[in-house]
Design a protein around this motif. Sequence first.
Motif, PDB file in Angstrom:
ATOM      1  N   HIS A  99       0.935  -1.141  -0.142  1.00  0.00           N
ATOM      2  CA  HIS A  99      -0.049   0.112  -0.112  1.00  0.00           C
ATOM      3  C   HIS A  99       0.725   1.198  -0.007  1.00  0.00           C
ATOM      4  O   HIS A  99       1.891   1.338   0.881  1.00  0.00           O
ATOM      5  CB  HIS A  99      -0.869   0.039   1.277  1.00  0.00           C
ATOM      6  CG  HIS A  99      -1.729  -1.335   1.213  1.00  0.00           C
ATOM      7  ND1 HIS A  99      -2.978  -1.210   0.828  1.00  0.00           N
ATOM      8  CD2 HIS A  99      -1.533  -2.513   2.196  1.00  0.00           C
ATOM      9  CE1 HIS A  99      -3.487  -2.538   1.073  1.00  0.00           C
ATOM     10  NE2 HIS A  99      -2.459  -3.266   1.895  1.00  0.00           N
TER      11      HIS A  99
ATOM     12  N   HIS B 114      -5.239   5.555   1.272  1.00  0.00           N
ATOM     13  CA  HIS B 114      -5.394   3.960   1.563  1.00  0.00           C
ATOM     14  C   HIS B 114      -4.810   3.400   3.279  1.00  0.00           C
ATOM     15  O   HIS B 114      -5.281   2.912   3.930  1.00  0.00           O
ATOM     16  CB  HIS B 114      -4.553   3.107   0.860  1.00  0.00           C
ATOM     17  CG  HIS B 114      -5.411   3.110  -0.662  1.00  0.00           C
ATOM     18  ND1 HIS B 114      -5.152   2.234  -1.652  1.00  0.00           N
ATOM     19  CD2 HIS B 114      -6.037   4.317  -1.206  1.00  0.00           C
ATOM     20  CE1 HIS B 114      -5.866   2.672  -2.867  1.00  0.00           C
ATOM     21  NE2 HIS B 114      -6.310   3.926  -2.407  1.00  0.00           N
ATOM     22  N   VAL B 115      -3.202   4.027   3.169  1.00  0.00           N
ATOM     23  CA  VAL B 115      -2.635   3.485   4.466  1.00  0.00           C
ATOM     24  C   VAL B 115      -3.627   4.163   5.822  1.00  0.00           C
ATOM     25  O   VAL B 115      -3.611   3.514   6.811  1.00  0.00           O
ATOM     26  CB  VAL B 115      -1.267   3.997   4.594  1.00  0.00           C
ATOM     27  CG1 VAL B 115      -0.841   4.027   5.803  1.00  0.00           C
ATOM     28  CG2 VAL B 115      -0.555   3.455   3.316  1.00  0.00           C
TER      29      VAL B 115
ATOM     30  N   LEU C 250      -6.199   1.685   6.503  1.00  0.00           N
ATOM     31  CA  LEU C 250      -5.683   0.369   6.904  1.00  0.00           C
ATOM     32  C   LEU C 250      -5.336   0.621   8.523  1.00  0.00           C
ATOM     33  O   LEU C 250      -5.476  -0.352   9.040  1.00  0.00           O
ATOM     34  CB  LEU C 250      -4.481   0.210   6.013  1.00  0.00           C
ATOM     35  CG  LEU C 250      -4.458  -0.285   4.841  1.00  0.00           C
ATOM     36  CD1 LEU C 250      -3.232  -0.602   4.183  1.00  0.00           C
ATOM     37  CD2 LEU C 250      -5.053  -1.974   5.134  1.00  0.00           C
TER      38      LEU C 250
ATOM     39  N   PRO D 194      -7.603  -3.248   8.534  1.00  0.00           N
ATOM     40  CA  PRO D 194      -7.283  -3.660   6.989  1.00  0.00           C
ATOM     41  C   PRO D 194      -8.089  -3.963   6.195  1.00  0.00           C
ATOM     42  O   PRO D 194      -7.730  -4.127   4.851  1.00  0.00           O
ATOM     43  CB  PRO D 194      -6.330  -4.915   7.637  1.00  0.00           C
ATOM     44  CG  PRO D 194      -5.967  -4.742   8.985  1.00  0.00           C
ATOM     45  CD  PRO D 194      -7.176  -3.668   9.436  1.00  0.00           C
TER      46      PRO D 194
ATOM     47  N   THR E 140     -10.165  -2.362   4.878  1.00  0.00           N
ATOM     48  CA  THR E 140     -10.795  -1.310   4.123  1.00  0.00           C
ATOM     49  C   THR E 140     -10.044  -1.389   2.591  1.00  0.00           C
ATOM     50  O   THR E 140     -10.847  -0.951   1.636  1.00  0.00           O
ATOM     51  CB  THR E 140     -10.545   0.150   4.771  1.00  0.00           C
ATOM     52  OG1 THR E 140      -8.964  -0.144   5.185  1.00  0.00           O
ATOM     53  CG2 THR E 140     -11.449   0.353   5.990  1.00  0.00           C
ATOM     54  N   TYR E 141      -8.857  -1.943   2.600  1.00  0.00           N
ATOM     55  CA  TYR E 141      -8.262  -2.245   1.457  1.00  0.00           C
ATOM     56  C   TYR E 141      -7.598  -3.550   1.089  1.00  0.00           C
ATOM     57  O   TYR E 141      -6.432  -3.418   0.266  1.00  0.00           O
ATOM     58  CB  TYR E 141      -7.095  -1.098   1.433  1.00  0.00           C
ATOM     59  CG  TYR E 141      -7.715   0.342   0.814  1.00  0.00           C
ATOM     60  CD1 TYR E 141      -8.058   0.738  -0.407  1.00  0.00           C
ATOM     61  CD2 TYR E 141      -8.021   1.188   1.969  1.00  0.00           C
ATOM     62  CE1 TYR E 141      -8.606   1.850  -0.881  1.00  0.00           C
ATOM     63  CE2 TYR E 141      -8.652   2.498   1.510  1.00  0.00           C
ATOM     64  CZ  TYR E 141      -8.825   2.960   0.267  1.00  0.00           C
ATOM     65  OH  TYR E 141      -9.537   4.079   0.082  1.00  0.00           O
ATOM     66  N   GLU E 142      -8.046  -4.414   1.918  1.00  0.00           N
ATOM     67  CA  GLU E 142      -7.573  -5.608   1.384  1.00  0.00           C
ATOM     68  C   GLU E 142      -8.627  -6.624   1.355  1.00  0.00           C
ATOM     69  O   GLU E 142      -9.407  -6.931   2.274  1.00  0.00           O
ATOM     70  CB  GLU E 142      -6.337  -6.291   2.541  1.00  0.00           C
ATOM     71  CG  GLU E 142      -5.176  -5.517   2.413  1.00  0.00           C
ATOM     72  CD  GLU E 142      -4.060  -5.971   3.556  1.00  0.00           C
ATOM     73  OE1 GLU E 142      -2.903  -5.624   3.445  1.00  0.00           O
ATOM     74  OE2 GLU E 142      -4.764  -6.598   4.481  1.00  0.00           O
TER      75      GLU E 142
ATOM     76  N   ARG F   3       1.698  -7.803   4.691  1.00  0.00           N
ATOM     77  CA  ARG F   3       1.414  -6.803   4.124  1.00  0.00           C
ATOM     78  C   ARG F   3       2.544  -5.621   4.232  1.00  0.00           C
ATOM     79  O   ARG F   3       3.305  -5.701   5.067  1.00  0.00           O
ATOM     80  CB  ARG F   3       0.186  -6.003   5.227  1.00  0.00           C
ATOM     81  CG  ARG F   3      -0.301  -4.645   5.017  1.00  0.00           C
ATOM     82  CD  ARG F   3      -1.221  -4.058   5.988  1.00  0.00           C
ATOM     83  NE  ARG F   3      -2.426  -5.029   6.271  1.00  0.00           N
ATOM     84  CZ  ARG F   3      -2.617  -5.995   7.278  1.00  0.00           C
ATOM     85  NH1 ARG F   3      -1.942  -5.721   8.154  1.00  0.00           N
ATOM     86  NH2 ARG F   3      -3.666  -6.539   7.139  1.00  0.00           N
TER      87      ARG F   3
ATOM     88  N   TYR G 145       2.512   3.860  10.108  1.00  0.00           N
ATOM     89  CA  TYR G 145       2.199   2.377  10.013  1.00  0.00           C
ATOM     90  C   TYR G 145       3.908   1.682  10.235  1.00  0.00           C
ATOM     91  O   TYR G 145       3.815   0.810  10.498  1.00  0.00           O
ATOM     92  CB  TYR G 145       1.671   2.197   8.585  1.00  0.00           C
ATOM     93  CG  TYR G 145       1.143   0.711   8.681  1.00  0.00           C
ATOM     94  CD1 TYR G 145      -0.243   0.380   8.921  1.00  0.00           C
ATOM     95  CD2 TYR G 145       2.009  -0.492   8.342  1.00  0.00           C
ATOM     96  CE1 TYR G 145      -0.625  -1.038   8.771  1.00  0.00           C
ATOM     97  CE2 TYR G 145       1.620  -1.553   8.292  1.00  0.00           C
ATOM     98  CZ  TYR G 145       0.151  -1.977   8.512  1.00  0.00           C
ATOM     99  OH  TYR G 145      -0.178  -3.239   8.533  1.00  0.00           O
TER     100      TYR G 145
END
Length: 530
Positions: free
Chosen positions: A293, A298-299, A302, A306, A308-310, A321, A336
């Motif tokens: 990511h 996105h991050v 996350l 997680p 939300t975008y995986e 990840r 992160y």
Amino acid sequence: MIYDTTLRDGSQGEGLAFSVEDKLKIAKKLDWLGVSYIEGGWPGSNPKDLEFFSRIKEVELKHARITAFSSTRKPDSSVWQDANLRALLEAKTEAVTIFGKSWDFHVYRALGTTLEENLQMVRDTVSYLKDRGLEVIFDAEHFFDGYRCNPDYALQVLGAAADAGADWLVLCDTNGGTLPWDLEETISEVKKHFNLPLGIHAHNDSACAVVNSLIAVRLGATQVQGTMNGYGERCGNADISSIIPILELKMQKRCIPDNHLSRLTEVSHYVSEVANMPRYNSQPFVGYGAFAHKGGVHVNALLKDPLTYEHIDPAAVGNHRRVLVSELSGLSNLLYKARELNLDINSYDSRTREVIQEIKELESQGFQFEGADASLELLLRRAFGEYQDFFQLQNLKILIEKREDNGIIAEAMIKLTVDSKTVHTAAEGDGPVNALDNALRKALTEFYPMIQEMHLRDYKVRVLDGTDGTAAKVRVLIESSDEKDSWSTVGVSENIIEASWQALVDSLNYMLMKRLSPTGSKEDTDEQDE
């Protein structure tokens, strides 16, 4: 059931050539994953495959059944005279796979025989092998093309195999040109005529191999043939490293033993290493970038959840990840990454924002940290006071000698300080970078013997601005590995030696930090076999 044909169909891919040792290693790893069948090769085609079948008998496999591959008998001959079938029996496997022509065009053009003779070739071959107590998997070659051109004859070929006692009927999209809706219609018609277990063998020439395999399973196919990483002739075969997790996680179809799915990424990478093929970074599920990511939005999401975008938990397939820190990054990316490294930083701290700015400035100079996680980690640890310098350079000289008879010889002379001790040494190499690497290792091995376990796997140089000619900046990316891990480092300079030095030093320091520093230690979590 997963039927792996990496060792036979996969080996027909461009740039692939397996030794017997390679095939044995891969077979063991595929069995560890838990596939049902491993197609070892075509014993009638070369002595190497015969040797594999002989030696694999000495290996205790826990899950897979080894199969040998061959064709139907030749036209206008008998099964008893067929050399391919004799070699097939010499392989002494419990299961065999026989392919036969199901496209009338191929019968005429490739075999040069009649449609009736082709049907008899299928009957004779299957019954001959069944009489010897073997499990017979019949691969109907070019089935979807054959069905499109002459459906009645394609079904007659399946009928000949079924009447002779075949255990499986596998429908092959050998040219890889069948589209999903055509495949669905064809399989639906086949099911009306046969009750035998069906399989699917798809090629990827229209980028449909995986989806076609999944549709076949939805329609009742219980055997999927494919290769690890999609290796194979032309555009490759159906990639079982994508098919397995989709079947297991999204279609609730058990195809490998319980708790084995987390082994998938390791097996995929292992096969690519043995095959000496580059890994496809964006390969679904098992690629290094499959769960990477970069965008700040996105991050930020996350960090909250997680999902939300995986689409799946990376750990389910043995992957992990990755959050990339680059000039596009925001505060969330750095937070992160810091959490991942157990760094104690404050999101509102001025130093944190300085680090983000430093990364952006370095990337504007040509550094690229998204492909050099090890260099990024070292940068962050330096910034937040958790870095240990394992050696210091005093001076370095490199001499290059051009010899008329022996080409170019490079020699590096280096003086380092290690634990307040000065070490001065020299080493030759095939080029200046190789000489530099050899001299560094020679100087440090006395203090850090584990350096001998480190290997340089890849070395890439990219000119960042070709308009500057020989004065242009270059970026050097180095990928290194030991027995358990691999990591990448980066260096940038107008001088290729300086850029290489930066990347080499980071690579060595990263390994030593992981092995010797409390902040860098990590437990060995390698999963053992059952």
